[in-house]
Scaffold this motif. Structure first.
Motif, PDB file in Angstrom:
ATOM      1  N   LEU A  60      -0.224  26.756   6.035  1.00 53.18           N
ATOM      2  CA  LEU A  60      -1.638  26.725   6.389  1.00 53.18           C
ATOM      3  C   LEU A  60      -2.266  25.478   5.794  1.00 53.18           C
ATOM      4  O   LEU A  60      -1.829  25.015   4.735  1.00 53.18           O
ATOM      5  N   PRO A  61      -3.299  24.934   6.426  1.00 57.95           N
ATOM      6  CA  PRO A  61      -3.966  23.784   5.822  1.00 57.95           C
ATOM      7  C   PRO A  61      -4.598  24.163   4.495  1.00 57.95           C
ATOM      8  O   PRO A  61      -5.072  25.291   4.321  1.00 57.95           O
ATOM      9  N   GLY A  62      -4.606  23.236   3.575  1.00 54.36           N
ATOM     10  CA  GLY A  62      -5.167  23.498   2.256  1.00 54.36           C
ATOM     11  C   GLY A  62      -6.670  23.684   2.284  1.00 54.36           C
ATOM     12  O   GLY A  62      -7.372  23.083   3.096  1.00 54.36           O
ATOM     13  N   THR A  63      -7.144  24.526   1.410  1.00 59.25           N
ATOM     14  CA  THR A  63      -8.580  24.758   1.270  1.00 59.25           C
ATOM     15  C   THR A  63      -8.934  24.552  -0.192  1.00 59.25           C
ATOM     16  O   THR A  63      -8.601  25.366  -1.034  1.00 59.25           O
ATOM     17  N   GLY A  64      -9.566  23.463  -0.494  1.00 63.22           N
ATOM     18  CA  GLY A  64      -9.944  23.203  -1.870  1.00 63.22           C
ATOM     19  C   GLY A  64      -9.555  21.804  -2.290  1.00 63.22           C
ATOM     20  O   GLY A  64      -8.919  21.060  -1.545  1.00 63.22           O
ATOM     21  N   ASP A  65      -9.929  21.485  -3.496  1.00 60.03           N
ATOM     22  CA  ASP A  65      -9.663  20.153  -4.030  1.00 60.03           C
ATOM     23  C   ASP A  65      -8.185  19.961  -4.319  1.00 60.03           C
ATOM     24  O   ASP A  65      -7.594  20.688  -5.107  1.00 60.03           O
ATOM     25  N   GLY A  66      -7.605  18.981  -3.676  1.00 55.99           N
ATOM     26  CA  GLY A  66      -6.233  18.613  -3.958  1.00 55.99           C
ATOM     27  C   GLY A  66      -5.183  19.478  -3.303  1.00 55.99           C
ATOM     28  O   GLY A  66      -3.998  19.216  -3.460  1.00 55.99           O
ATOM     29  N   VAL A  67      -5.552  20.531  -2.582  1.00 53.95           N
ATOM     30  CA  VAL A  67      -4.568  21.392  -1.935  1.00 53.95           C
ATOM     31  C   VAL A  67      -4.284  20.835  -0.543  1.00 53.95           C
ATOM     32  O   VAL A  67      -5.172  20.736   0.287  1.00 53.95           O
ATOM     33  N   TRP A  68      -3.045  20.465  -0.300  1.00 59.01           N
ATOM     34  CA  TRP A  68      -2.645  19.893   0.983  1.00 59.01           C
ATOM     35  C   TRP A  68      -2.201  20.988   1.945  1.00 59.01           C
ATOM     36  O   TRP A  68      -2.654  21.050   3.079  1.00 59.01           O
ATOM     37  N   ILE A  69      -1.283  21.845   1.478  1.00 59.43           N
ATOM     38  CA  ILE A  69      -0.744  22.926   2.298  1.00 59.43           C
ATOM     39  C   ILE A  69      -0.667  24.182   1.435  1.00 59.43           C
ATOM     40  O   ILE A  69      -0.367  24.114   0.241  1.00 59.43           O
ATOM     41  N   ILE A  70      -0.929  25.316   2.068  1.00 59.64           N
ATOM     42  CA  ILE A  70      -0.673  26.600   1.419  1.00 59.64           C
ATOM     43  C   ILE A  70       0.478  27.237   2.181  1.00 59.64           C
ATOM     44  O   ILE A  70       0.368  27.496   3.377  1.00 59.64           O
ATOM     45  N   VAL A  71       1.587  27.450   1.500  1.00 59.16           N
ATOM     46  CA  VAL A  71       2.726  28.129   2.111  1.00 59.16           C
ATOM     47  C   VAL A  71       2.530  29.612   1.827  1.00 59.16           C
ATOM     48  O   VAL A  71       2.547  30.030   0.664  1.00 59.16           O
ATOM     49  N   ARG A  72       2.305  30.379   2.890  1.00 62.17           N
ATOM     50  CA  ARG A  72       2.045  31.811   2.743  1.00 62.17           C
ATOM     51  C   ARG A  72       3.235  32.580   3.300  1.00 62.17           C
ATOM     52  O   ARG A  72       3.603  32.426   4.455  1.00 62.17           O
ATOM     53  N   CYS A  73       3.805  33.430   2.450  1.00 68.18           N
ATOM     54  CA  CYS A  73       4.930  34.270   2.840  1.00 68.18           C
ATOM     55  C   CYS A  73       4.483  35.720   2.724  1.00 68.18           C
ATOM     56  O   CYS A  73       4.063  36.153   1.652  1.00 68.18           O
ATOM     57  N   THR A  74       4.577  36.450   3.821  1.00 68.92           N
ATOM     58  CA  THR A  74       4.106  37.823   3.868  1.00 68.92           C
ATOM     59  C   THR A  74       5.245  38.733   4.267  1.00 68.92           C
ATOM     60  O   THR A  74       5.940  38.481   5.247  1.00 68.92           O
ATOM     61  N   GLN A  75       5.403  39.796   3.496  1.00 62.66           N
ATOM     62  CA  GLN A  75       6.456  40.764   3.763  1.00 62.66           C
ATOM     63  C   GLN A  75       5.867  42.152   3.521  1.00 62.66           C
ATOM     64  O   GLN A  75       5.557  42.504   2.378  1.00 62.66           O
ATOM     65  N   ALA A  76       5.689  42.923   4.574  1.00 68.07           N
ATOM     66  CA  ALA A  76       5.110  44.274   4.496  1.00 68.07           C
ATOM     67  C   ALA A  76       3.793  44.227   3.726  1.00 68.07           C
ATOM     68  O   ALA A  76       2.821  43.653   4.188  1.00 68.07           O
TER      69      ALA A  76
END
Length: 105
Positions: A60-76
């Motif tokens: 996901l695109p980063g939200t905030g200072d200095g965050v480029w990408i947020i890698v989100r892993c979802t399991q149940a």
């Protein structure tokens, strides 16, 4: 003692800083979103256990200072967020398992 010898430490320091800056620039230019997502998806596989899959992760695109990408892993019911900066470094250690729908700050 020759005068040029007094400037040798300064010249060595300037060369070392130039090499370090070139290295950081090279990393910033050559790293891709796929590299970051794959790296943190592998970390997720190690942390989440045997039921985890690579397909559980998205970028996901980063939200905030200095965050480029947020890698989100979802399991149940589990969600792992990895905020990553432009150099591929993890900004916050993920607090790991959170309920879906709870905002990550």
């Amino acid at each position: 003692m020759p005068r040029w010898l007094w400037f040798t430490p300064l010249a060595l320091l300037v060369v070392a800083v130039a090499i370090w800056a070139f290295r950081l620039g090279w990393i910033a230019v050559t790293i891709s979103e796929s590299d970051v997502i794959n790296t943190y998806a592998q970390r997720y596989l190690e942390e989440a256990g045997s039921t985890a899959l690579l397909t559980d992760c998205t970028g996901l695109p980063g939200t905030g200072d200095g965050v480029w990408i947020i890698v989100r892993c979802t399991q149940a019911e589990l969600q792992f967020d990895y905020p990553v900066d432009r150099f591929g470094r993890l900004l916050d250690l993920p607090d790991g398992r959170t309920q879906p729908g709870v905002p990550q700050t």
